[in-house]
Motif scaffolding. Sequence first.
Motif, short mmCIF file in Angstrom:
data_model
loop_
_atom_site.label_atom_id
_atom_site.label_comp_id
_atom_site.label_asym_id
_atom_site.label_seq_id
_atom_site.Cartn_x
_atom_site.Cartn_y
_atom_site.Cartn_z
N LYS A 126 -3.26 8.92 2.39
CA LYS A 126 -3.45 8.44 0.97
C LYS A 126 -4.69 7.56 0.82
N GLU B 114 1.51 9.42 5.86
CA GLU B 114 1.48 9.72 4.42
C GLU B 114 0.48 8.88 3.76
N THR B 115 0.92 7.57 4.14
CA THR B 115 -0.05 6.60 3.45
C THR B 115 -1.40 6.41 4.16
N TYR C 135 -6.70 3.51 -6.13
CA TYR C 135 -8.12 3.90 -6.60
C TYR C 135 -8.82 3.02 -7.64
N THR D 116 0.92 -1.30 -0.03
CA THR D 116 0.04 -0.07 0.02
C THR D 116 0.90 1.21 -0.07
N ARG D 117 2.00 1.10 0.67
CA ARG D 117 2.72 2.40 0.60
C ARG D 117 3.24 2.44 -0.68
N GLU D 118 3.70 1.38 -1.49
CA GLU D 118 4.50 1.40 -2.78
C GLU D 118 3.30 1.99 -3.95
N ALA D 119 2.14 1.46 -3.50
CA ALA D 119 1.07 2.02 -4.61
C ALA D 119 0.89 3.24 -4.80
N SER D 120 0.54 3.67 -6.01
CA SER D 120 0.15 4.98 -6.26
C SER D 120 -1.05 5.41 -5.86
N GLU D 121 -1.64 6.66 -5.73
CA GLU D 121 -3.02 6.82 -5.37
C GLU D 121 -3.81 6.46 -6.40
N GLU D 122 -3.38 6.58 -7.83
CA GLU D 122 -4.14 6.04 -8.78
C GLU D 122 -4.26 4.58 -8.79
N GLU D 123 -3.39 3.79 -8.39
CA GLU D 123 -3.82 2.33 -8.33
C GLU D 123 -4.37 1.97 -7.44
#
Lengths: 418, 418
Positions: free
Chosen positions: B158, B154-155, B125, B116-123
């Motif tokens: 996110k 941060e995460t 989403y 989850t930390r590595e995933a972009s917000e778009e991923e």
Amino acid sequence: MSDLIIKNVGQFFGKGSAPYRGETADKVDIVEADAVLLEDGAVSAFGDFDDLAEGKRDTEVIDASGRLVTPGFVDCHTHAVFGGSRADEFVMRTRGASYLEIFEAGGGILSSVRATREASEEELYESGRRRLVIMITHGTTTIEVKSGYGLDTETELKQLRVARRLADDLPLDIVPTFIGAHAVPPDYKDERDMYVSLVCEEMIPAITEEDLAEYCDVFCDRGAFTIEETERILKAAVDAGLKIRVHADEFESLGAVPLAVEYGAASVDHLAVIIDDDIETLAESDAVATLLPGTTIYLGSGHFAPARKMLDAGCIVAVASDLNPGSCTAASVRTVLSPAAVNLGMTPAELIHGCTANAAFSLDQADAIGTLEIGKKADLCIWNATDVNDLVYRWADPRVYAVIKEGYVIYRDEISIE
Amino acid sequence: MSDLIIKNVGQFFGKGSAPYRGETADKVDIVEADAVLLEDGAVSAFGDFDDLAEGKRDTEVIDASGRLVTPGFVDCHTHAVFGGSRADEFVMRTRGASYLEIFEAGGGILSSVRATREASEEELYESGRRRLVIMITHGTTTIEVKSGYGLDTETELKQLRVARRLADDLPLDIVPTFIGAHAVPPDYKDERDMYVSLVCEEMIPAITEEDLAEYCDVFCDRGAFTIEETERILKAAVDAGLKIRVHADEFESLGAVPLAVEYGAASVDHLAVIIDDDIETLAESDAVATLLPGTTIYLGSGHFAPARKMLDAGCIVAVASDLNPGSCTAASVRTVLSPAAVNLGMTPAELIHGCTANAAFSLDQADAIGTLEIGKKADLCIWNATDVNDLVYRWADPRVYAVIKEGYVIYRDEISIE
């Protein structure tokens, strides 16, 4: 007959007709293929899309990019044709009612027998059709259907005729099984031998006369039929040219497994309380151990079949829905895979073989269905999953993208949220 | 805003805003109505179809003949926004791997934290959107979504921002819950107090600053957070104006239930090992006991929450999916109802109240959703089932016919077999 090309397949199940057992059960035989061509209802070629599509301008193409292609699911143990509902009994169970209390309230298998006897052929057809349509939407392309809610000649024949009509009308293959020995009907409870004679001497001949069943099944267990009664029926069935399946060891181990193997049974089903010696016997045979984990979950009994032990011993293990009105209403074998996995100790690959290749083997159709290879029926599913592990890991989430039966797209699940 | 009339409703759930508990939990409050009018996103009238339709020539009409109308399902415990997959860990579990073996192989909750930390917000989403769409197709119209796979400010932010975007874009209401105290992150394992301080002094203020969460949740259990740590966090959350939910008694009873009740928790969740005294405490409170039976089934632990005892004691019982990447991937709360019923000892009516009225109460939305009555949101499902018993009795078989959110038909399940 129209052709179909599935492109961007990526991975594919390809294998011969031998069932998966022992270590092979946990491995998926992958064919890497860009595309597969389906012609005349059969798998006709794997290869590069451009090569397969050459000169086939009008051929329908489905893009399977990012999706999983599997053989169509084979559900080798169902009671999908029956009358009535046992929702009332289900509610009693949730309040802790015992088997005896349900029985005394008019519930249990005999309530389905009453309802099935009362139902018209048309009513049985309509309710059966509804169930089978749901099965197709869950990726099933072949099912076994048992009788057994008639317990008289007329109604057993009626159930099997309905199964035949459903097979004629729906894009789903049905393997019919006669199980007049599903329970002893109340009118024969003090004359069990007479009922067994009725099964052997009247029902079996009537069914073979009309060619209504391929298999004969017997429920050999506490509260159902004894070993001696089971043997009489199996003998009559074999003599009449029927193949054999047996409900065994759901509640008590009576010796049904070695008896079934002795009579060359294609499948021995349930096996929640199978003993170690019988696991060995099964492992040394070609009889399939068909497990019905949905039933254990739905009844809340907690007694799952010792699947891991059977797999490690080298048994051929299949998994089926057991769809029936009392002990498991699961809509399809796909419905039970994820909740059963950890409880059975079966990996996704083992479960998928259990409802494809091994289930096909148990129905004597391993040369036609259950895996995808050239010459076999073009029965397959495209799933919204990346691989077999992903499919079973995500409970009820990956749905089919398309179900293909003998080369035709028979169902597409297009989700549209407005 | 367009209006909608549902005709031939027959039966309907109507009731005030008080939750169901004790004997009422097993009764469905039926309104007999020929039709219901939905206007401006709300239920506006019950009555005779001709009366309601008078002067409304352009109003859309749906015929519910022979079908069941229920409130839209409310899934009050999900972790639907996360990165990655734990299919590998699932496969290990099916082979009997222990929690420790999975942990040592890099599995468990911390693997979802990494992903989850590595995933972009778009991923996040996109994968969250896919899950929520499936939920809608299973009749869900409101869900709670927790953070808790960030374990850094941060995460966590996110995840909650993604939940907000999903709520903005999909026809589904989302109640966001912050659960920074879902696990102790590895970098703080020898400095637990510092992590609790981070949750209280950095994360909670950052989240309330952006108004990203309505609730704060804490996982108070063996291997997660202690009673003392939980109390620190609950106090900080209440002081910051957040409402409270608590994961309690999944593995060990640490006293989380009385603590949660003391802090006015809206819901106490899991409760597989709750002790009798704590059942009494819950029964005397307005905290909802949210049960997650899918998790028990998926993990194969066999330890179901003592639902019958809680219901009989007068607790307000809800049922939710617990959708998460590790211990239960169930696509929706609808997915778990049938397999859970006998195992929990909950009747269909109790289960349906558990995922409608009582779940709505746990989300502080009992005045808006969870039952159908005049003035409440027009969130409802039309099911291919005859009544509540039939819906739960048939495992995964009755699918939705239509899902309606604030008066709009957002999904129709039209099965077409070719």
